[in-house]
Design a protein around this motif. Structure first.
Motif, PDB file in Angstrom:
ATOM      1  N   ILE A 156       0.834  -1.201   0.000  1.00 45.99           N
ATOM      2  CA  ILE A 156       0.000   0.000   0.000  1.00 45.99           C
ATOM      3  C   ILE A 156       0.871   1.255   0.000  1.00 45.99           C
ATOM      4  O   ILE A 156       0.613   2.217  -0.736  1.00 45.99           O
ATOM      5  CB  ILE A 156      -0.962  -0.019   1.206  1.00 45.99           C
ATOM      6  N   ILE A 157       1.912   1.265   0.833  1.00 47.01           N
ATOM      7  CA  ILE A 157       2.822   2.416   0.874  1.00 47.01           C
ATOM      8  C   ILE A 157       3.476   2.633  -0.487  1.00 47.01           C
ATOM      9  O   ILE A 157       3.600   3.772  -0.967  1.00 47.01           O
ATOM     10  CB  ILE A 157       3.891   2.213   1.967  1.00 47.01           C
ATOM     11  N   ALA A 158       3.883   1.545  -1.137  1.00 45.37           N
ATOM     12  CA  ALA A 158       4.497   1.662  -2.463  1.00 45.37           C
ATOM     13  C   ALA A 158       3.512   2.249  -3.465  1.00 45.37           C
ATOM     14  O   ALA A 158       3.862   3.147  -4.246  1.00 45.37           O
ATOM     15  CB  ALA A 158       4.992   0.298  -2.939  1.00 45.37           C
ATOM     16  N   ALA A 159       2.274   1.772  -3.442  1.00 45.06           N
ATOM     17  CA  ALA A 159       1.268   2.254  -4.390  1.00 45.06           C
ATOM     18  C   ALA A 159       0.964   3.727  -4.161  1.00 45.06           C
ATOM     19  O   ALA A 159       0.894   4.524  -5.112  1.00 45.06           O
ATOM     20  CB  ALA A 159      -0.007   1.425  -4.265  1.00 45.06           C
ATOM     21  N   VAL A 165       3.250   6.008   9.257  1.00 45.86           N
ATOM     22  CA  VAL A 165       3.675   6.043  10.662  1.00 45.86           C
ATOM     23  C   VAL A 165       4.212   7.413  11.078  1.00 45.86           C
ATOM     24  O   VAL A 165       3.793   7.977  12.080  1.00 45.86           O
ATOM     25  CB  VAL A 165       4.733   4.955  10.980  1.00 45.86           C
ATOM     26  N   SER A 166       5.161   7.963  10.319  1.00 48.36           N
ATOM     27  CA  SER A 166       5.784   9.224  10.740  1.00 48.36           C
ATOM     28  C   SER A 166       6.014  10.141   9.543  1.00 48.36           C
ATOM     29  O   SER A 166       6.120   9.674   8.402  1.00 48.36           O
ATOM     30  CB  SER A 166       7.130   8.950  11.415  1.00 48.36           C
ATOM     31  N   PRO A 167       6.102  11.463   9.788  1.00 51.34           N
ATOM     32  CA  PRO A 167       6.406  12.390   8.684  1.00 51.34           C
ATOM     33  C   PRO A 167       7.765  12.128   8.063  1.00 51.34           C
ATOM     34  O   PRO A 167       7.955  12.335   6.865  1.00 51.34           O
ATOM     35  CB  PRO A 167       6.331  13.771   9.347  1.00 51.34           C
ATOM     36  N   ALA A 168       8.722  11.658   8.859  1.00 50.70           N
ATOM     37  CA  ALA A 168      10.052  11.350   8.320  1.00 50.70           C
ATOM     38  C   ALA A 168       9.966  10.211   7.309  1.00 50.70           C
ATOM     39  O   ALA A 168      10.589  10.261   6.238  1.00 50.70           O
ATOM     40  CB  ALA A 168      11.007  10.997   9.447  1.00 50.70           C
ATOM     41  N   ALA A 169       9.201   9.171   7.645  1.00 50.61           N
ATOM     42  CA  ALA A 169       9.034   8.043   6.727  1.00 50.61           C
ATOM     43  C   ALA A 169       8.298   8.476   5.468  1.00 50.61           C
ATOM     44  O   ALA A 169       8.604   8.019   4.357  1.00 50.61           O
ATOM     45  CB  ALA A 169       8.277   6.920   7.417  1.00 50.61           C
ATOM     46  N   PHE A 170       7.331   9.363   5.625  1.00 52.68           N
ATOM     47  CA  PHE A 170       6.587   9.875   4.469  1.00 52.68           C
ATOM     48  C   PHE A 170       7.516  10.649   3.539  1.00 52.68           C
ATOM     49  O   PHE A 170       7.539  10.402   2.323  1.00 52.68           O
ATOM     50  CB  PHE A 170       5.446  10.776   4.951  1.00 52.68           C
ATOM     51  N   GLU A 171       8.302  11.564   4.090  1.00 53.73           N
ATOM     52  CA  GLU A 171       9.246  12.329   3.267  1.00 53.73           C
ATOM     53  C   GLU A 171      10.238  11.407   2.576  1.00 53.73           C
ATOM     54  O   GLU A 171      10.566  11.599   1.396  1.00 53.73           O
ATOM     55  CB  GLU A 171       9.996  13.345   4.127  1.00 53.73           C
ATOM     56  N   TYR A 172      10.733  10.424   3.306  1.00 53.37           N
ATOM     57  CA  TYR A 172      11.694   9.487   2.734  1.00 53.37           C
ATOM     58  C   TYR A 172      11.117   8.803   1.494  1.00 53.37           C
ATOM     59  O   TYR A 172      11.780   8.702   0.457  1.00 53.37           O
ATOM     60  CB  TYR A 172      12.084   8.447   3.780  1.00 53.37           C
ATOM     61  N   ASN A 173       9.850   8.368   1.587  1.00 52.23           N
ATOM     62  CA  ASN A 173       9.235   7.680   0.464  1.00 52.23           C
ATOM     63  C   ASN A 173       8.924   8.611  -0.699  1.00 52.23           C
ATOM     64  O   ASN A 173       8.837   8.165  -1.846  1.00 52.23           O
ATOM     65  CB  ASN A 173       7.956   6.967   0.919  1.00 52.23           C
ATOM     66  N   MET A 174       8.770   9.888  -0.428  1.00 48.74           N
ATOM     67  CA  MET A 174       8.514  10.839  -1.508  1.00 48.74           C
ATOM     68  C   MET A 174       9.789  11.204  -2.270  1.00 48.74           C
ATOM     69  O   MET A 174       9.730  11.621  -3.426  1.00 48.74           O
ATOM     70  CB  MET A 174       7.869  12.116  -0.952  1.00 48.74           C
ATOM     71  N   VAL A 180       1.708   6.916  -6.736  1.00 48.09           N
ATOM     72  CA  VAL A 180       0.628   7.836  -7.139  1.00 48.09           C
ATOM     73  C   VAL A 180       1.022   9.276  -6.858  1.00 48.09           C
ATOM     74  O   VAL A 180       0.872  10.160  -7.709  1.00 48.09           O
ATOM     75  CB  VAL A 180      -0.685   7.467  -6.422  1.00 48.09           C
ATOM     76  N   LEU A 181       1.535   9.545  -5.654  1.00 50.12           N
ATOM     77  CA  LEU A 181       1.887  10.917  -5.294  1.00 50.12           C
ATOM     78  C   LEU A 181       3.124  11.406  -6.040  1.00 50.12           C
ATOM     79  O   LEU A 181       3.302  12.607  -6.238  1.00 50.12           O
ATOM     80  CB  LEU A 181       2.107  11.009  -3.786  1.00 50.12           C
ATOM     81  N   ARG A 182       3.992  10.484  -6.466  1.00 51.68           N
ATOM     82  CA  ARG A 182       5.210  10.848  -7.190  1.00 51.68           C
ATOM     83  C   ARG A 182       4.998  10.888  -8.706  1.00 51.68           C
ATOM     84  O   ARG A 182       5.925  11.134  -9.470  1.00 51.68           O
ATOM     85  CB  ARG A 182       6.319   9.842  -6.850  1.00 51.68           C
ATOM     86  N   ASN A 183       3.756  10.663  -9.152  1.00 51.34           N
ATOM     87  CA  ASN A 183       3.463  10.600 -10.574  1.00 51.34           C
ATOM     88  C   ASN A 183       3.908  11.835 -11.362  1.00 51.34           C
ATOM     89  O   ASN A 183       4.465  11.702 -12.456  1.00 51.34           O
ATOM     90  CB  ASN A 183       1.965  10.340 -10.771  1.00 51.34           C
ATOM     91  N   PRO A 184       3.703  13.053 -10.835  1.00 46.95           N
ATOM     92  CA  PRO A 184       4.163  14.243 -11.582  1.00 46.95           C
ATOM     93  C   PRO A 184       5.674  14.263 -11.791  1.00 46.95           C
ATOM     94  O   PRO A 184       6.156  14.719 -12.831  1.00 46.95           O
ATOM     95  CB  PRO A 184       3.712  15.407 -10.690  1.00 46.95           C
ATOM     96  N   LEU A 185       6.427  13.769 -10.819  1.00 44.91           N
ATOM     97  CA  LEU A 185       7.878  13.684 -10.953  1.00 44.91           C
ATOM     98  C   LEU A 185       8.248  12.695 -12.049  1.00 44.91           C
ATOM     99  O   LEU A 185       9.098  12.974 -12.899  1.00 44.91           O
ATOM    100  CB  LEU A 185       8.491  13.250  -9.615  1.00 44.91           C
ATOM    101  N   HIS A 186       7.613  11.545 -12.060  1.00 40.32           N
ATOM    102  CA  HIS A 186       7.939  10.521 -13.050  1.00 40.32           C
ATOM    103  C   HIS A 186       7.580  10.949 -14.465  1.00 40.32           C
ATOM    104  O   HIS A 186       8.211  10.516 -15.429  1.00 40.32           O
ATOM    105  CB  HIS A 186       7.250   9.210 -12.691  1.00 40.32           C
TER     106      HIS A 186
END
Length: 307
Positions: free
Chosen positions: A101-104, A190-199, A108-114
């Motif tokens: 789910i996190i990967a999906a 879980v955390s904003p740090a993990a969210f930023e990392y995945n972005m 989706v959120l990184r789509n504009p970058l790709h």
């Protein structure tokens, strides 16, 4: 963890959104339709010619059908167009397993970058990315809200129904905070740090390795699952755009900027109301001008001029 769904519908031959007003109308109709069909929206990204959603619910087919019908009516009325908008049907992928789910959601959120539209996912306007972990990431600005249902109703089509819990900004957008399951999305990361990392992370084998830790024998989610019709053809381009980030060449206008040039500058000078009034010769002449004077790419010209 319940099974979520990744929904994508697209319009390859033309843009679905020509400006901010189109995206605003689509978003408002989306959250109203989701409420009607008991769909929980986790994240969204509206690109110029396609839409990505991660959601939870059973009546997905009815939700998509009504949303596309409502939005097509708006688009056709606004631009003097007729017929269905977009490809027939829609893509739906069921997702379970926290890492899947996190990967999906990340894809989706990184789509504009790709797609090379922005240098980072956070720079894109039409996405849920900047509504997640707002205060934790230093985004303290709060929009001014309309104060009454009557004020909100004036920004919507006649007889549009919506719950009292929905809030709307003075610019006429329903807020994601009041209409989407942002908190549920944040809990997944879980955390904003993990969210930023995945972005910001690079796409590599570690994405697959992490997903393999989920229970069961689920196949890892990749580009091919988020962009099922384009992945094979554009895989290397997606990876180049991700690697280049803010260092990529931004000389070419994106679809929204190109539509602005066409709709606000070129068409008025020609006495035309929309691109759908242009002759084939008109389109060819405008296309040459956009390619050589505005440095627009051929695919973008084709989408925005509906060639």
């Amino acid at each position: 963890m319940k099974t979520l769904k990744h929904i994508c519908f697209t319009s390859h031959g033309e843009v679905m959104f020509r400006d901010t007003e189109d995206v605003r109308h689509f978003f408002n109709m989306m959250v109203i339709s989701a409420w009607k069909y008991q769909i929980q929206l986790l994240v969204d990204t509206e690109m110029s010619n396609h839409v990505h959603l991660i959601l939870l619910g059973e009546q997905v087919g009815s939700f998509v059908k009504e949303l596309r019908k409502r939005y097509t009516m708006h688009f056709n009325n606004r631009y003097g167009r007729s017929g269905k908008l977009g490809e027939k049907g829609y893509f739906c992928l069921e997702i379970s397993g926290n890492n899947h789910i996190i990967a999906a959601i990340s894809y989706v959120l990184r789509n504009p970058l790709h797609h090379g539209v922005t240098g980072t996912a956070f720079a894109y306007r039409f996405s849920a990315i900047n509504d997640l972990f707002r205060e934790d990431l230093g985004k303290f600005d709060q929009p001014t809200l309309l104060k009454s249902r009557e004020d909100i109703a004036r920004e919507l089509p006649r007889r549009a129904e919506f719950p009292d819990s929905f809030q709307m900004t003075t610019e006429g957008w329903f807020t994601r905070e009041s209409t989407m399951e942002l908190r549920q999305t944040e809990l997944l990361f879980v955390s904003p740090a993990a969210f930023e990392y995945n972005m910001f992370r690079r796409t590599d084998e570690r994405w697959k390795e992490e997903q393999m830790r989920d229970p069961g024998s689920l196949r890892p989610i990749s580009f091919a699952d988020i962009e099922p019709e384009n992945a094979e053809r554009f895989m290397q381009e997606y990876l180049r755009n991700e690697k280049a980030g803010t260092f990529r060449n931004t000389a070419a206008p994106d679809d929204f900027e190109l539509c602005r040039i066409i709709d606000r500058e070129i068409l008025p000078a020609m006495g035309k109301r929309s691109v759908y009034e242009l002759s084939r010769q008109n389109r060819q002449e405008i296309a040459r001008f956009l390619q050589f004077q505005k440095k627009a790419t051929v695919p973008s010209i084709q989408r925005c001029l509906v060639c």
